[in-house]
Design a protein around this motif. Structure first.
Motif, PDB file in Angstrom:
ATOM      1  N   GLY A  83     -63.056 -24.157 -29.306  1.00 46.12           N
ATOM      2  CA  GLY A  83     -63.852 -25.433 -28.940  1.00 46.12           C
ATOM      3  C   GLY A  83     -65.231 -25.514 -29.649  1.00 46.12           C
ATOM      4  N   GLU A  84     -65.634 -26.652 -29.373  1.00 48.61           N
ATOM      5  CA  GLU A  84     -66.971 -27.301 -30.238  1.00 48.61           C
ATOM      6  C   GLU A  84     -68.141 -26.534 -29.712  1.00 48.61           C
ATOM      7  OE1 GLU A  84     -67.313 -31.596 -29.613  1.00 48.61           O
ATOM      8  OE2 GLU A  84     -65.440 -31.971 -30.693  1.00 48.61           O
ATOM      9  N   GLU A  85     -68.122 -26.006 -28.659  1.00 54.11           N
ATOM     10  CA  GLU A  85     -69.278 -25.180 -27.871  1.00 54.11           C
ATOM     11  C   GLU A  85     -69.250 -23.862 -28.273  1.00 54.11           C
ATOM     12  OE1 GLU A  85     -70.040 -25.994 -24.029  1.00 54.11           O
ATOM     13  OE2 GLU A  85     -70.434 -28.196 -24.195  1.00 54.11           O
ATOM     14  N   GLY A  86     -67.978 -23.273 -28.636  1.00 60.15           N
ATOM     15  CA  GLY A  86     -67.786 -21.781 -28.928  1.00 60.15           C
ATOM     16  C   GLY A  86     -68.668 -21.353 -30.107  1.00 60.15           C
ATOM     17  N   ASP A  87     -68.849 -20.005 -29.874  1.00 55.56           N
ATOM     18  CA  ASP A  87     -69.628 -19.429 -31.236  1.00 55.56           C
ATOM     19  C   ASP A  87     -68.698 -18.265 -31.751  1.00 55.56           C
ATOM     20  OD1 ASP A  87     -69.923 -17.763 -29.268  1.00 55.56           O
ATOM     21  OD2 ASP A  87     -71.875 -17.527 -29.300  1.00 55.56           O
ATOM     22  N   GLY A  88     -67.394 -18.480 -31.924  1.00 57.14           N
ATOM     23  CA  GLY A  88     -66.486 -17.648 -32.203  1.00 57.14           C
ATOM     24  C   GLY A  88     -65.986 -16.575 -31.453  1.00 57.14           C
ATOM     25  N   ILE A  89     -65.537 -15.424 -31.896  1.00 57.33           N
ATOM     26  CA  ILE A  89     -64.827 -14.505 -31.148  1.00 57.33           C
ATOM     27  C   ILE A  89     -65.647 -14.030 -29.639  1.00 57.33           C
ATOM     28  CG2 ILE A  89     -63.825 -12.125 -31.358  1.00 57.33           C
ATOM     29  CD1 ILE A  89     -62.977 -12.794 -34.072  1.00 57.33           C
ATOM     30  N   LYS A  90     -66.921 -13.650 -30.016  1.00 60.37           N
ATOM     31  CA  LYS A  90     -67.653 -13.239 -28.810  1.00 60.37           C
ATOM     32  C   LYS A  90     -67.551 -14.167 -27.802  1.00 60.37           C
ATOM     33  CE  LYS A  90     -71.001 -10.548 -31.567  1.00 60.37           C
ATOM     34  NZ  LYS A  90     -72.535 -10.320 -31.733  1.00 60.37           N
ATOM     35  N   PHE A  91     -67.679 -15.580 -27.892  1.00 56.75           N
ATOM     36  CA  PHE A  91     -67.611 -16.478 -26.930  1.00 56.75           C
ATOM     37  C   PHE A  91     -66.154 -16.300 -26.153  1.00 56.75           C
ATOM     38  CE2 PHE A  91     -66.382 -20.793 -25.523  1.00 56.75           C
ATOM     39  CZ  PHE A  91     -67.406 -21.063 -24.431  1.00 56.75           C
ATOM     40  N   ALA A  92     -65.394 -16.388 -27.189  1.00 58.56           N
ATOM     41  CA  ALA A  92     -64.060 -16.404 -26.819  1.00 58.56           C
ATOM     42  C   ALA A  92     -63.636 -15.130 -25.552  1.00 58.56           C
ATOM     43  CB  ALA A  92     -62.942 -16.349 -27.817  1.00 58.56           C
ATOM     44  N   ILE A  93     -64.183 -13.906 -26.002  1.00 52.65           N
ATOM     45  CA  ILE A  93     -63.879 -12.797 -25.427  1.00 52.65           C
ATOM     46  C   ILE A  93     -64.751 -12.926 -24.077  1.00 52.65           C
ATOM     47  CG2 ILE A  93     -64.498 -10.219 -25.179  1.00 52.65           C
ATOM     48  CD1 ILE A  93     -63.789 -10.221 -28.205  1.00 52.65           C
ATOM     49  N   ARG A  94     -65.849 -13.653 -23.997  1.00 50.57           N
ATOM     50  CA  ARG A  94     -66.765 -13.655 -22.666  1.00 50.57           C
ATOM     51  C   ARG A  94     -65.861 -14.619 -21.815  1.00 50.57           C
ATOM     52  NH1 ARG A  94     -71.201 -14.241 -26.238  1.00 50.57           N
ATOM     53  NH2 ARG A  94     -71.102 -16.634 -25.621  1.00 50.57           N
ATOM     54  N   SER A  95     -65.373 -15.782 -22.366  1.00 47.23           N
ATOM     55  CA  SER A  95     -64.411 -16.565 -21.747  1.00 47.23           C
ATOM     56  C   SER A  95     -63.361 -15.937 -20.887  1.00 47.23           C
ATOM     57  CB  SER A  95     -64.102 -17.708 -22.652  1.00 47.23           C
ATOM     58  OG  SER A  95     -65.207 -18.236 -22.938  1.00 47.23           O
ATOM     59  N   VAL A  96     -62.614 -15.093 -21.652  1.00 47.87           N
ATOM     60  CA  VAL A  96     -61.557 -14.434 -21.155  1.00 47.87           C
ATOM     61  C   VAL A  96     -62.077 -13.394 -20.112  1.00 47.87           C
ATOM     62  CG1 VAL A  96     -59.742 -12.819 -21.596  1.00 47.87           C
ATOM     63  CG2 VAL A  96     -60.098 -14.521 -23.447  1.00 47.87           C
ATOM     64  N   ARG A  97     -62.990 -12.775 -20.157  1.00 48.02           N
ATOM     65  CA  ARG A  97     -63.608 -11.803 -19.116  1.00 48.02           C
ATOM     66  C   ARG A  97     -63.986 -12.622 -17.812  1.00 48.02           C
ATOM     67  NH1 ARG A  97     -67.144  -9.084 -23.050  1.00 48.02           N
ATOM     68  NH2 ARG A  97     -68.908 -10.149 -22.047  1.00 48.02           N
ATOM     69  N   ARG A  98     -64.192 -14.006 -18.047  1.00 48.55           N
ATOM     70  CA  ARG A  98     -64.709 -14.637 -16.794  1.00 48.55           C
ATOM     71  C   ARG A  98     -63.645 -15.276 -16.075  1.00 48.55           C
ATOM     72  NH1 ARG A  98     -69.422 -18.032 -20.053  1.00 48.55           N
ATOM     73  NH2 ARG A  98     -70.794 -16.397 -20.022  1.00 48.55           N
ATOM     74  N   MET A  99     -62.299 -15.002 -16.509  1.00 46.87           N
ATOM     75  CA  MET A  99     -61.257 -15.572 -15.712  1.00 46.87           C
ATOM     76  C   MET A  99     -60.915 -14.849 -14.641  1.00 46.87           C
ATOM     77  SD  MET A  99     -59.927 -18.387 -16.994  1.00 46.87           S
ATOM     78  CE  MET A  99     -58.533 -18.557 -16.289  1.00 46.87           C
ATOM     79  N   PRO A 100     -60.960 -15.666 -13.442  1.00 49.70           N
ATOM     80  CA  PRO A 100     -60.649 -14.640 -12.169  1.00 49.70           C
ATOM     81  C   PRO A 100     -59.158 -14.468 -12.235  1.00 49.70           C
ATOM     82  CG  PRO A 100     -60.966 -17.277 -11.822  1.00 49.70           C
ATOM     83  CD  PRO A 100     -61.237 -16.994 -13.110  1.00 49.70           C
ATOM     84  N   THR A 101     -58.334 -15.004 -12.695  1.00 47.67           N
ATOM     85  CA  THR A 101     -56.724 -14.885 -12.638  1.00 47.67           C
ATOM     86  C   THR A 101     -56.675 -13.366 -12.680  1.00 47.67           C
ATOM     87  OG1 THR A 101     -56.462 -16.962 -13.148  1.00 47.67           O
ATOM     88  CG2 THR A 101     -54.493 -15.616 -13.057  1.00 47.67           C
ATOM     89  N   VAL A 102     -56.809 -12.991 -14.100  1.00 48.61           N
ATOM     90  CA  VAL A 102     -56.610 -11.353 -14.411  1.00 48.61           C
ATOM     91  C   VAL A 102     -57.125 -10.409 -13.227  1.00 48.61           C
ATOM     92  CG1 VAL A 102     -57.069  -9.698 -15.837  1.00 48.61           C
ATOM     93  CG2 VAL A 102     -56.751 -11.969 -16.838  1.00 48.61           C
TER      94      VAL A 102
END
Length: 239
Positions: A83-102
């Motif tokens: 994503g354009e607003e992403g800052d790499g791996i850290k942002f991606a991992i934070r996004s995964v942690r915020r997913m309620p489905t898991v």
């Protein structure tokens, strides 16, 4: 193990193509979304029911649930990473942690194991949200496709994506079935599920994180249309 293995093999193939084609990070992640996640839900499970009856349908449901967990972790990771607003791996991992489905899946599993009833009121609330899922996905996909013209479709990328999704994916799945301790029907279902078109949920992720959403939605639509031709061929070969 099989579901994650298939996903990562397809991702590896995309990385090789991206290296040769010199794709940007957003283009690579968009290609991963369009090529590595199949529509095992509102498309795959009815097909399994049609071909194999209730026994096949039950197995397809299990594959669908696991596939959703893969999409909510690996899929969200790559959507956020590109994503354009992403800052790499850290942002991606934070996004995964915020997913309620898991977290919902973990809670559901614990409730099932411990035989904890959740009550009719909560069940009805969950059902209402669940019933709205597919219409919401279809609306977002339609809104995204409405902004795309035929001239703007990235033909070479879409072609590569469809080749991976509809042709290479079932071939890789077939190779895995040679080593899996499953009966013949389960092996057939696994191969057929791998040949399903791109999951519509990937468009939602692409739109949410702005990860090449035009390409992802185009690949979703075209792979779904072409699957009307490729799936009967897969049925003929596998069954």
């Amino acid at each position: 193990v099989y579901t994650f293995a298939l996903c990562f093999v397809l991702i590896l193939i995309v990385y090789i193509i991206a290296f040769v084609q010199k794709y940007s990070r957003a283009e690579t992640c968009g290609m991963i979304l369009a090529s590595s996640f199949m529509n095992n839900g509102n498309y795959g499970t009815p097909v399994a029911l049609l071909l194999f009856g209730t026994a096949g349908f039950d197995f397809a449901i299990i594959l669908m649930v696991i596939q959703q967990l893969v999409m909510c972790t690996v899929g969200v990771y790559y959507a956020a990473k590109g994503g354009e607003e992403g800052d790499g791996i850290k942002f991606a991992i934070r996004s995964v942690r915020r997913m309620p489905t898991v977290y919902g899946a973990i809670a559901g599993t614990l409730f099932q194991i411990c035989h904890i009833p959740i009550g009719d009121a909560l069940t009805k609330a969950v059902d209402l949200v669940a019933d709205a899922t597919i219409p919401t996905v279809m609306i977002i996909l339609g809104m995204q496709l409405a902004k795309i013209s035929l001239r703007s479709i990235q033909k070479s990328k879409v072609t590569l994506s469809i080749l991976i999704k509809l042709c290479i994916s079932p071939c890789v799945s077939y190779i895995f079935t040679l080593f899996l301790p499953l009966d013949e029907m389960m092996k057939q279902i696994i191969i057929i599920m791998a040949a399903m078109p791109t999951a519509a949920n990937t468009t939602m992720y692409a739109v949410q994180f702005n990860t090449d959403p035009d390409f992802v939605s185009s690949a979703t639509l075209i792979s779904t249309l072409l699957s009307l031709v490729t799936l009967p061929l897969i049925f003929t070969i596998v069954l």
